[in-house]
Design a protein around this motif. Structure first.
Motif, PDB file in Angstrom:
ATOM      1  N   ALA A   1       0.846  -1.181   0.000  1.00  9.96           N
ATOM      2  CA  ALA A   1       0.000   0.000   0.000  1.00  9.96           C
ATOM      3  C   ALA A   1       0.882   1.233   0.000  1.00  9.96           C
ATOM      4  CB  ALA A   1      -0.906   0.008   1.213  1.00  9.96           C
ATOM      5  N   PHE A   2       0.611   2.113  -0.892  1.00  5.90           N
ATOM      6  CA  PHE A   2       1.360   3.354  -0.932  1.00  5.90           C
ATOM      7  C   PHE A   2       0.426   4.446  -1.424  1.00  5.90           C
ATOM      8  CE2 PHE A   2       2.406   0.428  -4.287  1.00  5.90           C
ATOM      9  CZ  PHE A   2       2.079   1.092  -5.458  1.00  5.90           C
ATOM     10  N   GLU A   3      -0.047   5.243  -0.484  1.00 14.77           N
ATOM     11  CA  GLU A   3      -1.006   6.276  -0.812  1.00 14.77           C
ATOM     12  C   GLU A   3      -0.869   7.448   0.139  1.00 14.77           C
ATOM     13  OE1 GLU A   3      -4.899   4.444   1.205  1.00 14.77           O
ATOM     14  OE2 GLU A   3      -4.014   3.253  -0.405  1.00 14.77           O
ATOM     15  N   ILE A   4      -1.289   8.586  -0.317  1.00  9.41           N
ATOM     16  CA  ILE A   4      -1.298   9.784   0.510  1.00  9.41           C
ATOM     17  C   ILE A   4      -2.683  10.391   0.435  1.00  9.41           C
ATOM     18  CG2 ILE A   4      -0.402  12.129   0.784  1.00  9.41           C
ATOM     19  CD1 ILE A   4       2.238  11.176  -0.261  1.00  9.41           C
ATOM     20  N   THR A   5      -3.242  10.716   1.559  1.00  9.80           N
ATOM     21  CA  THR A   5      -4.527  11.392   1.622  1.00  9.80           C
ATOM     22  C   THR A   5      -4.320  12.719   2.326  1.00  9.80           C
ATOM     23  OG1 THR A   5      -5.659   9.274   1.784  1.00  9.80           O
ATOM     24  CG2 THR A   5      -6.894  11.234   2.424  1.00  9.80           C
ATOM     25  N   ILE A   6      -4.797  13.792   1.739  1.00  6.22           N
ATOM     26  CA  ILE A   6      -4.685  15.115   2.347  1.00  6.22           C
ATOM     27  C   ILE A   6      -6.089  15.648   2.544  1.00  6.22           C
ATOM     28  CG2 ILE A   6      -3.764  17.449   2.114  1.00  6.22           C
ATOM     29  CD1 ILE A   6      -1.711  16.267   0.166  1.00  6.22           C
ATOM     30  N   ALA A   7      -6.464  15.841   3.788  1.00  7.08           N
ATOM     31  CA  ALA A   7      -7.782  16.384   4.085  1.00  7.08           C
ATOM     32  C   ALA A   7      -7.628  17.866   4.371  1.00  7.08           C
ATOM     33  CB  ALA A   7      -8.388  15.677   5.294  1.00  7.08           C
ATOM     34  N   ASN A   8      -8.355  18.683   3.653  1.00  5.19           N
ATOM     35  CA  ASN A   8      -8.256  20.140   3.795  1.00  5.19           C
ATOM     36  C   ASN A   8      -9.293  20.616   4.796  1.00  5.19           C
ATOM     37  OD1 ASN A   8      -6.596  19.874   1.534  1.00  5.19           O
ATOM     38  ND2 ASN A   8      -8.355  20.065   0.183  1.00  5.19           N
ATOM     39  N   HIS A   9      -8.851  21.174   5.883  1.00  2.53           N
ATOM     40  CA  HIS A   9      -9.780  21.648   6.903  1.00  2.53           C
ATOM     41  C   HIS A   9      -9.903  23.158   6.788  1.00  2.53           C
ATOM     42  CE1 HIS A   9     -10.147  17.800   8.851  1.00  2.53           C
ATOM     43  NE2 HIS A   9      -8.869  17.641   8.656  1.00  2.53           N
ATOM     44  N   GLU A  10     -10.995  23.606   6.195  1.00  2.00           N
ATOM     45  CA  GLU A  10     -11.222  25.033   6.053  1.00  2.00           C
ATOM     46  C   GLU A  10     -11.693  25.579   7.397  1.00  2.00           C
ATOM     47  OE1 GLU A  10     -12.643  24.579   1.461  1.00  2.00           O
ATOM     48  OE2 GLU A  10     -13.745  25.889   2.776  1.00  2.00           O
ATOM     49  N   ASN A  11     -11.120  26.674   7.794  1.00  2.32           N
ATOM     50  CA  ASN A  11     -11.450  27.261   9.094  1.00  2.32           C
ATOM     51  C   ASN A  11     -12.643  28.209   8.973  1.00  2.32           C
ATOM     52  OD1 ASN A  11      -9.379  25.899  10.318  1.00  2.32           O
ATOM     53  ND2 ASN A  11      -7.887  27.481   9.870  1.00  2.32           N
ATOM     54  N   THR A  12     -13.768  27.682   8.536  1.00  2.00           N
ATOM     55  CA  THR A  12     -14.992  28.452   8.383  1.00  2.00           C
ATOM     56  C   THR A  12     -16.036  27.857   9.315  1.00  2.00           C
ATOM     57  OG1 THR A  12     -14.446  28.808   6.062  1.00  2.00           O
ATOM     58  CG2 THR A  12     -16.695  29.272   6.729  1.00  2.00           C
ATOM     59  N   VAL A  13     -16.592  28.682  10.186  1.00  3.44           N
ATOM     60  CA  VAL A  13     -17.587  28.201  11.145  1.00  3.44           C
ATOM     61  C   VAL A  13     -18.799  27.647  10.398  1.00  3.44           C
ATOM     62  CG1 VAL A  13     -19.122  28.889  13.018  1.00  3.44           C
ATOM     63  CG2 VAL A  13     -16.827  29.850  12.864  1.00  3.44           C
ATOM     64  N   GLY A  14     -19.220  26.435  10.781  1.00  2.48           N
ATOM     65  CA  GLY A  14     -20.403  25.828  10.199  1.00  2.48           C
ATOM     66  C   GLY A  14     -20.161  25.178   8.846  1.00  2.48           C
ATOM     67  N   ASP A  15     -18.943  25.154   8.355  1.00  2.01           N
ATOM     68  CA  ASP A  15     -18.643  24.553   7.055  1.00  2.01           C
ATOM     69  C   ASP A  15     -18.254  23.101   7.253  1.00  2.01           C
ATOM     70  OD1 ASP A  15     -17.905  23.871   4.531  1.00  2.01           O
ATOM     71  OD2 ASP A  15     -16.235  25.271   4.385  1.00  2.01           O
ATOM     72  N   ASP A  16     -19.084  22.180   6.787  1.00  2.00           N
ATOM     73  CA  ASP A  16     -18.798  20.759   6.909  1.00  2.00           C
ATOM     74  C   ASP A  16     -18.218  20.164   5.639  1.00  2.00           C
ATOM     75  OD1 ASP A  16     -19.722  20.638   9.506  1.00  2.00           O
ATOM     76  OD2 ASP A  16     -21.794  20.281   8.861  1.00  2.00           O
TER      77      ASP A  16
ATOM     78  N   LEU B   1       5.171  16.411  -2.349  1.00  2.00           N
ATOM     79  CA  LEU B   1       4.850  15.171  -1.660  1.00  2.00           C
ATOM     80  C   LEU B   1       5.372  14.014  -2.495  1.00  2.00           C
ATOM     81  CD1 LEU B   1       1.994  13.698  -3.036  1.00  2.00           C
ATOM     82  CD2 LEU B   1       1.212  15.943  -2.302  1.00  2.00           C
ATOM     83  N   ASN B   2       5.523  12.884  -1.864  1.00  2.00           N
ATOM     84  CA  ASN B   2       6.022  11.701  -2.550  1.00  2.00           C
ATOM     85  C   ASN B   2       5.220  10.482  -2.123  1.00  2.00           C
ATOM     86  OD1 ASN B   2       8.311  10.678  -4.315  1.00  2.00           O
ATOM     87  ND2 ASN B   2       8.387   9.253  -2.606  1.00  2.00           N
ATOM     88  N   VAL B   3       4.921   9.616  -3.084  1.00  2.00           N
ATOM     89  CA  VAL B   3       4.262   8.338  -2.821  1.00  2.00           C
ATOM     90  C   VAL B   3       5.298   7.258  -3.084  1.00  2.00           C
ATOM     91  CG1 VAL B   3       2.390   6.784  -3.449  1.00  2.00           C
ATOM     92  CG2 VAL B   3       2.019   9.251  -3.494  1.00  2.00           C
ATOM     93  N   GLY B   4       5.663   6.522  -2.044  1.00  2.00           N
ATOM     94  CA  GLY B   4       6.692   5.502  -2.158  1.00  2.00           C
ATOM     95  C   GLY B   4       6.219   4.292  -2.947  1.00  2.00           C
ATOM     96  N   ALA B   5       7.064   3.841  -3.856  1.00  2.00           N
ATOM     97  CA  ALA B   5       6.755   2.658  -4.658  1.00  2.00           C
ATOM     98  C   ALA B   5       6.971   1.390  -3.844  1.00  2.00           C
ATOM     99  CB  ALA B   5       7.643   2.628  -5.898  1.00  2.00           C
TER     100      ALA B   5
END
Length: 172
Positions: free
Chosen positions: A1-16, A82-86
């Motif tokens: 398994a070689f994967e990268i996940t980036i979750a962007n957390h916007e700092n906006t009140v009430g924004d889901d 960023l890098n995804v390792g083989a």
């Protein structure tokens, strides 16, 4: 398994509506922070090491490490590396190392690649850098029909080691 996940957390009140960027093709990539994004959470998993192949029951490769880190400060519009390792490759009686996966650099957050087997020695599990994660499990030893590969590291624990011959691997 070689994967990268980036979750962007916007700092906006009430924004889901959290965004996500997912990378699963090995190699170097870039990611540009969208407007309004000031921090990200990242999960990275290193590539597993290659096991040997041959008639002597070659040993298994080590599993990739998993690292995660929350609240990494970013600047909207800036591009980040960023890098995804083989995954490691089996080559006769040995295997190559798996590649490191990381965001920005290997000191920010990293899932280390698992070690490839070398002759009669199993590959060791990859390490990690971040707020948490787990080391990959070691590959199984050279024995009979060969050793199994180590399991990938988890969010809060190490991966299991590969078993020898035709036995089950070990729990992580």
């Amino acid at each position: 398994a070689f994967e990268i996940t980036i979750a962007n957390h916007e700092n906006t009140v009430g924004d889901d509506d959290d965004g996500e960027a997912f990378f699963d093709t090995s190699g170097a990539h870039t990611w540009t922070a969208p407007a309004g994004v000031t921090s990200v959470s990242v999960v990275v998993i290193g590539g597993g090491g290659g096991g040997g192949q041959g008639t002597s029951g070659e040993p298994g490769g080590g599993g990739g490490g998993l690292g995660w880190k929350n609240n990494i400060s970013v600047t909207a519009g800036q591009t980040y590396n960023l890098n995804v390792g083989a995954a490691g490759v089996s080559s006769n009686t040995t295997g190559t190392n798996g590649g490191d996966s990381y965001f920005i650099d290997t000191t920010t957050v990293k899932g280390g690649g698992g070690g490839g087997s070398t002759g009669s020695s199993h590959g060791t599990g990859g390490t990690y850098v971040g707020d948490g994660g787990g080391n990959g499990g070691d590959g199984g030893p050279q024995h009979g029909d060969g050793g199994g590969g180590g399991g990938a590291g988890g969010y809060s624990g190490n991966g299991g080691a590969g078993g020898p011959n035709e036995t089950d691997g070990y729990g992580g």
